[in-house]
Structure formats: structure tokens, C-alpha cells
Write an enzyme that holds these catalytic residues in place. Structure first.
Site, PDB file in Angstrom:
ATOM      1  N   TYR A  97      35.079  32.155  52.790  1.00 35.76           N
ATOM      2  CA  TYR A  97      33.652  32.246  52.499  1.00 35.76           C
ATOM      3  C   TYR A  97      32.865  31.591  53.640  1.00 35.76           C
ATOM      4  CZ  TYR A  97      29.153  31.458  50.428  1.00 35.76           C
ATOM      5  OH  TYR A  97      27.806  31.426  50.212  1.00 35.76           O
ATOM      6  N   ASP A 168      40.026  28.260  46.390  1.00 39.95           N
ATOM      7  CA  ASP A 168      38.775  28.851  45.934  1.00 39.95           C
ATOM      8  C   ASP A 168      39.141  30.080  45.102  1.00 39.95           C
ATOM      9  OD1 ASP A 168      36.398  30.321  45.666  1.00 39.95           O
ATOM     10  OD2 ASP A 168      35.602  29.608  47.578  1.00 39.95           O
TER      11      ASP A 168
HETATM   12  C1  LIG Z   1      29.493  32.646  46.817  1.00 40.85           C
HETATM   13  C2  LIG Z   1      30.764  31.976  47.144  1.00 40.85           C
HETATM   14  C3  LIG Z   1      30.802  30.600  47.363  1.00 40.85           C
HETATM   15  C4  LIG Z   1      29.558  29.738  47.369  1.00 40.85           C
HETATM   16  O1  LIG Z   1      29.017  29.577  46.093  1.00 40.85           O
HETATM   17  P1  LIG Z   1      27.474  29.256  45.788  1.00 40.85           P
HETATM   18  O2  LIG Z   1      27.433  29.219  44.316  1.00 40.85           O
HETATM   19  O3  LIG Z   1      26.667  30.358  46.418  1.00 40.85           O
HETATM   20  O4  LIG Z   1      27.161  27.938  46.410  1.00 40.85           O
HETATM   21  C5  LIG Z   1      32.023  30.030  47.613  1.00 40.85           C
HETATM   22  N1  LIG Z   1      33.167  30.752  47.670  1.00 40.85           N
HETATM   23  C6  LIG Z   1      33.158  32.083  47.464  1.00 40.85           C
HETATM   24  C7  LIG Z   1      34.445  32.844  47.535  1.00 40.85           C
HETATM   25  C8  LIG Z   1      31.967  32.737  47.194  1.00 40.85           C
HETATM   26  O5  LIG Z   1      31.967  34.068  47.022  1.00 40.85           O
END
Ligand SMILES: *Cc1c(COP(=O)(O)O)cnc(C)c1O
Length: 354
Positions: A97, A168
Site C-alpha cells: 500500500y 496487512d
Molecule cells: C487503504 C489501505 C490502507 C490505508 O488505510 P486508511 O484507512 O486509508 O488509512 C492500508 N493498507 C491497505 C492494503 C489499504 O488498501
């Protein structure tokens, strides 16, 4: 009935409810109070809030650990990255990301963090890069290249190297992938995406079964004030209730669209890992064709973000922060829950004209 015997789809519904006593509200209320009468478990609302607790109990149960809600996905990611100090060594996917990449690049420049960028789908290369590392960052599937990591192998390689592993899990959600069960130490989420599911709220979360790490993350959240609003957390909890049905529809449609796109003469390549509701495509005709596709859709919305009930698409390289190894003509599609026939006919007409 103990919740552990119920399937995840049911626990999404039963989690985080008020106690089962006559007269209790069925839904968790939104609690707006900055302070509490002394002597109870929470004394000030930067430390805890009952609406957060309901969301955290539900998501934590699904992932298999203790959960903390954060103001955004980046709030949770920043907290996880703060588990390691300055001049530590971090192994990260070359495609992750863009906010995560930018945060680590900043810490590389300002704090002397050593960042080793790897192809996260190449387990041997990742293991080799782990020598002397303090943190392994995993994203699977990666955003937007859709590469897949071998979670059990990477988790054990990180443990052997003495590194904390973080995954993540935004793209997969705990319904499709549970990294803690694979041995990963910490899961982070952008709950903004599939978990909340309606593109109306920003929220993040960490989940871990390690009490030492949970405590560090909680201290970080409290001292940095990286806390969500009670209303946002309540909206995300409401979204979680329907995650299973939303995801079932969106994943089925994504698989159908991936098949049809693969057979379409204007599409050079489809990146779809075989699960989930996000896919990336490369259009024949390069940059101008990809731009024409973005402008030609009527039902799909050209917009960033993903995981909502409405289908979105975007050419990722329009963001300066996106890695330059991502093809210029790559368009990421987040499949929503509209009828797949309508989604396909809109894509088809836009592809014909692109
Ligand atoms: C959107 C996203 C983020 C960041 O999240 P926010 O809620 O926009 O701060 C982190 N990791 C992934 C894979 C994302 O798609």
C-alpha cells in the site's frame, strides 16, 4: 452458546452485543463521553470507549487475537511500525500500500531505518533478506499487483530471525485469510475498506495474540491520540455485520469478471489471485487506453479506495506515490455488490471505446 463453536459468518452477527439480560438494547449504542466517573475500568475516553470495545471484540474474535481500533488504517500501520525503534531493519514488499511505503521511506530518511524491499511472493528471497531484521511487513494479496505471500513460511522465517511479523489483511479480511493462525504476530487492517464496507468512514485496527505487543500498540494509540471517533467505530461495526454476505456476492462477481476480462481482446493481462473482490487489469493500448477506460465507465466509479458496496476502478499510476514498477496501464478494480451483468456490460462498453 459459547461463540467459539459458531462459524465466522455467525460471529460477525453475535459479536460485541450488550449482555443478554431483559431490557438490554439489542444493538451496542454509540457512547459519546470524554470522561467517566472515577473508579471504573475506563477513566478517560482516549484510553477506551465501550463502542470501540464492541467493534474490537468482534474483529478480534474473527482474527484470533486482541484488537485495537485506530483512527484509520494508517493510524494502525504507524502504530505497528512504531514497534521497532530508529535504525532497525525492516523487510517490506516492493509493492505494498502506497501509504505504508511512504511511511517507511520517511522513517528511512529521518530515523535511519534500514528498509529492505523484496518480492513478497518469493519466499526464499524474503527469508534471505531477514538476516538481522527486526520487522517483516507482509501484504497479501499486495496492492495493486495482487502477489500472494506464503504466510506460514514467512511467519516462521521471521520468528527464526527474531523479527516481528505484521500482515496487512485489508484485501482478504478474516473471512478469507487469518494470518495469526498462520503464525504471524500482528494483523493490521484498513477497516475503511471491506470491514466497514460502505465508503462512508475511515477506521483502522490492529489484532495480535501477543500480550506484549498488544500493550505496546495500546500505549502508542493512547499517547499519540490515534483514536477513532465513537460514531465511526459504530458505523464500522454495523458494516461488519454484513461482511459475509457482501463479500460472498463481491467475490463471486470478481471471479466472473476476471474470467470474462481474461477472454477480452482489449485486455492484455488480468491479475486475480482466485479469491477476494479486487483485481487488476492491464489494457491493450497502454496509458491512453487505461485513461479512456476510467473516463468511459458509467456504472463503475473512477475513484480511489476499495471494499465498498459500489464498484470502483482506478489507474494506480495516476498517484505519484505509486511504485514505478506498477505498469502505467494497470487499472485496479474493486468489485461491489451490484448485479454482475450490469457491471460487465458497463466494462464491456467502456473497453470497446477505450
Ligand atoms: C487503504 C489501505 C490502507 C490505508 O488505510 P486508511 O484507512 O486509508 O488509512 C492500508 N493498507 C491497505 C492494503 C489499504 O488498501
Amino acid at each position: 452458546m459459547p461463540d467459539g463453536h459458531l462459524s465466522p459468518a455467525t460471529r460477525l452477527i453475535t459479536g460485541g452485543r450488550p449482555p443478554h439480560i431483559p431490557g438490554a438494547s439489542v444493538n451496542t449504542p454509540v457512547e459519546f463521553s470524554s470522561t467517566y466517573r472515577a473508579g471504573g475500568p475506563i477513566d478517560y475516553a482516549r484510553v477506551g470507549n465501550p463502542t470501540w470495545s464492541a467493534f474490537e471484540a468482534t474483529l478480534g474474535d474473527l482474527e484470533g487475537g486482541a484488537c485495537l481500533a485506530f483512527a484509520s488504517g494508517m493510524g494502525a500501520i504507524a502504530a505497528a511500525c512504531a514497534l521497532i525503534g530508529p535504525s532497525a531493519v525492516v523487510v517490506v514488499p516492493q509493492h505494498s500500500y502506497s501509504g505504508t511505503s511512504a511511511l517507511l521511506r520517511r522513517r528511512e530518511e529521518r530515523d535511519g531505518l534500514e528498509v529492505r524491499r523484496v518480492d513478497i511472493s518469493d519466499t526464499e528471497a524474503v527469508s534471505a533478506a531477514l538476516a538481522g531484521a527486526h520487522l517483516l511487513w507482509i501484504e497479501s494479496p499486495t496492492n495493486p499487483m495482487m502477489e500472494i505471500a506464503d504466510l506460514p513460511a514467512l511467519a516462521s522465517a521471521a520468528r527464526e530471525a527474531g523479527a516481528i511479523s505484521v500482515c496487512d489483511n485489508t484485501f482478504a479480511t478474516p473471512l478469507l485469510q487469518r494470518p495469526l493462525e498462520a503464525g504471524v504476530d500482528v494483523v493490521v487492517h484498513s477497516a475503511t475498506k471491506f470491514l466497514a464496507g460502505h465508503s462512508d468512514v475511515l477506521l483502522g485496527a490492529t489484532v495480535t495474540a501477543r500480550t506484549d505487543l498488544h500493550e505496546q500498540l495500546h500505549i502508542h494509540r493512547t499517547l499519540h491520540g490515534a483514536i477513532p471517533g465513537p460514531m465511526e467505530t459504530w458505523l464500522a461495526l454495523r458494516g461488519l455485520r454484513t461482511l459475509d454476505v457482501r463479500l460472498e456476492r463481491a467475490c463471486a462477481s470478481a471471479a466472473t469478471l476476471a474470467d470474462r476480462l481474461s477472454a477480452h481482446p482489449r485486455v492484455d493481462r488480468v491479475r486475480y489471485p482466485g479469491f477476494g473482490a479486487v483485481l487488476s487489469i492491464e489494457i491493450a493500448g497502454g496509458l491512453p487506453a487505461a485513461q479512456a477506460l476510467e473516463q468511459g465507465v458509467r456504472l463503475w466509479t473512477p475513484a480511489t479506495s476499495l471494499g465498498g458496496v459500489e464498484s470502483l476502478l482506478e489507474r494506480r499510476r495516476r498517484h505519484a506515490a505509486e511504485a514505478d514498477t506498477v505498469p502505467e496501464a494497470l487499472v485496479r478494480l474493486s468489485v461491489g455488490i451490484e448485479a454482475v451483468a450490469d457491471l460487465w456490460s458497463d466494462l464491456e462498453q467502456a473497453l470497446e471505446n477505450a
